[in-house]
Every structure is written in structure tokens, then in C-alpha cells.
Design a protein around this motif. Structure first.
Motif, mmCIF file in Angstrom:
data_model
loop_
_atom_site.group_PDB
_atom_site.id
_atom_site.type_symbol
_atom_site.label_atom_id
_atom_site.label_comp_id
_atom_site.label_asym_id
_atom_site.label_seq_id
_atom_site.Cartn_x
_atom_site.Cartn_y
_atom_site.Cartn_z
ATOM 1 N N LYS A 33 0.921 -1.249 0.493
ATOM 2 C CA LYS A 33 0.080 -0.085 -0.415
ATOM 3 C C LYS A 33 0.671 1.203 -0.118
ATOM 4 C CE LYS A 33 -3.352 -2.729 2.207
ATOM 5 N NZ LYS A 33 -4.815 -2.635 3.227
ATOM 6 N N ASP A 36 1.904 3.208 2.852
ATOM 7 C CA ASP A 36 1.232 3.031 4.347
ATOM 8 C C ASP A 36 2.376 1.815 4.508
ATOM 9 O OD1 ASP A 36 -0.171 2.033 6.888
ATOM 10 O OD2 ASP A 36 -2.366 1.730 5.729
ATOM 11 N N ASP A 38 3.114 0.965 7.758
ATOM 12 C CA ASP A 38 2.644 0.037 8.947
ATOM 13 C C ASP A 38 1.580 -1.296 8.743
ATOM 14 O OD1 ASP A 38 2.985 2.095 11.183
ATOM 15 O OD2 ASP A 38 1.730 2.748 11.013
ATOM 16 N N ALA A 39 0.599 -1.028 7.640
ATOM 17 C CA ALA A 39 0.124 -2.198 6.319
ATOM 18 C C ALA A 39 0.837 -3.216 6.343
ATOM 19 C CB ALA A 39 -1.089 -1.164 5.843
ATOM 20 N N ASN A 40 1.879 -2.530 5.708
ATOM 21 C CA ASN A 40 3.417 -3.413 4.644
ATOM 22 C C ASN A 40 3.788 -3.831 5.306
ATOM 23 O OD1 ASN A 40 2.482 -1.855 1.913
ATOM 24 N ND2 ASN A 40 3.546 -0.640 2.151
#
Length: 161
Positions: A33, A36, A38-40
Motif C-alpha cells: 500500500k 502505508d 504500518d500496513a506493509n
């Protein structure tokens, strides 16, 4: 495949890799993403867990897996680069009990130059961070702001930390 072959295959998957005299490698191309981190990071940690479940020894991710590939001007933002480096340190800490050798792509600013780089991680240590050689497909921002490709020395005082 009969039941006997299937059970033999499953039992081989559970043997320590040293007993089989070869390495198991897996490469993940995550759907990163953009911006992003944190999401990755969470996605990367899930992939690492999956690689461990498969008894792999080496896991590799694409370049800029932590940030996504087309963040352009964000790559010049110190906060963004610091967050990517913090994520690398977090992944390193969370995998310190893992036997995996992990190759992970991220942007690095070193001595005023911006690099798309690959970090090598093993048992809670960052073994190296190498800048990638720019290609015709490399983002213009990395071509504009990077110097000669080099290994970034983590042992000297002038390092990425």
C-alpha cells in the motif's frame, strides 16, 4: 498422487533443512500500500510467518516493499524515511528468534543521497544494506538524488542510523 506419496511429502516438509542438504527459498511480491508503512510491515510479518511455517531458509521481498514503489516526493521527506527505517528495525526485532535470512526493500537516505536499497536481516541483526543499481525503470527521484551505488557500512559512525 497416492496417500503414501502424500505422507512422504509432508514428512519431508517437517525435517530440519540441514538434514536435506538444500535450502528452501520463497519470494513474496506483496501488494504494498503506497505510503502505508504500518500496513506493509504487518503484511511483511505475516509473509515471514508463512515462510517459517513452510520451513524456508531464505525469504525475499520486492524493492521498496515497506513503502510502495511510487511515493515520489514522499521519498524526500525525512519523517517518511525515518518511519521506513523504524519499520525495518521493528521487523528485525520481531524476527530475532527466526532462522530465516530475510531480504527486504526500503528507501534509505545516506550521506545526503537517496537510495532504493535492500536490507539483509538474520536473527535480529541487520547484516547489510545495499543500494540497488538504478535501471531505466528506476523512479526518476532515485536517479536524481542518489550517488554512486555503494554498500552502506553499518559499522562506521556515519551510518544510516
Amino acid at each position: 498422487m497416492n496417500k503414501k506419496d502424500f505422507s512422504l511429502k509432508n514428512s519431508l516438509l517437517n525435517l530440519p533443512i540441514i538434514d536435506l542438504s538444500f535450502l528452501r527459498c520463497v519470494a513474496f511480491s506483496i501488494n504494498a500500500k503506497l505510503a502505508d508503512i504500518d500496513a506493509n510491515t504487518e503484511n511483511i510479518l505475516n509473509c515471514i510467518k508463512r515462510a517459517e511455517d513452510l520451513n524456508c531458509n531464505i525469504v525475499a521481498f520486492q524493492s521498496l516493499a515497506l513503502t510502495g514503489n511510487s511515493c515520489e516526493s514522499l521519498f524526500l521527506d525525512s519523517f517518511f524515511l525515518d518511519k521506513a527505517l523504524s519499520a525495518l528495525l521493528s521487523i528485525t526485532e520481531k524476527t530475532k528468534t527466526s532462522n530465516l535470512l530475510i531480504f527486504l526493500g526500503l528507501p534509505i537516505k545516506h550521506e545526503g543521497n537517496l537510495y532504493s536499497a535492500i536490507a539483509g536481516i538474520h536473527k535480529g541483526d541487520i547484516l547489510f544494506i545495499n543500494a540497488l543499481t538504478p535501471t531505466k525503470n528506476t523512479s526518476k527521484i532515485f536517479k536524481r538524488y542518489s550517488a554512486e551505488v555503494t554498500e552502506i557500512d553499518l559499522s562506521c559512525e556515519k551510518n544510516v542510523f
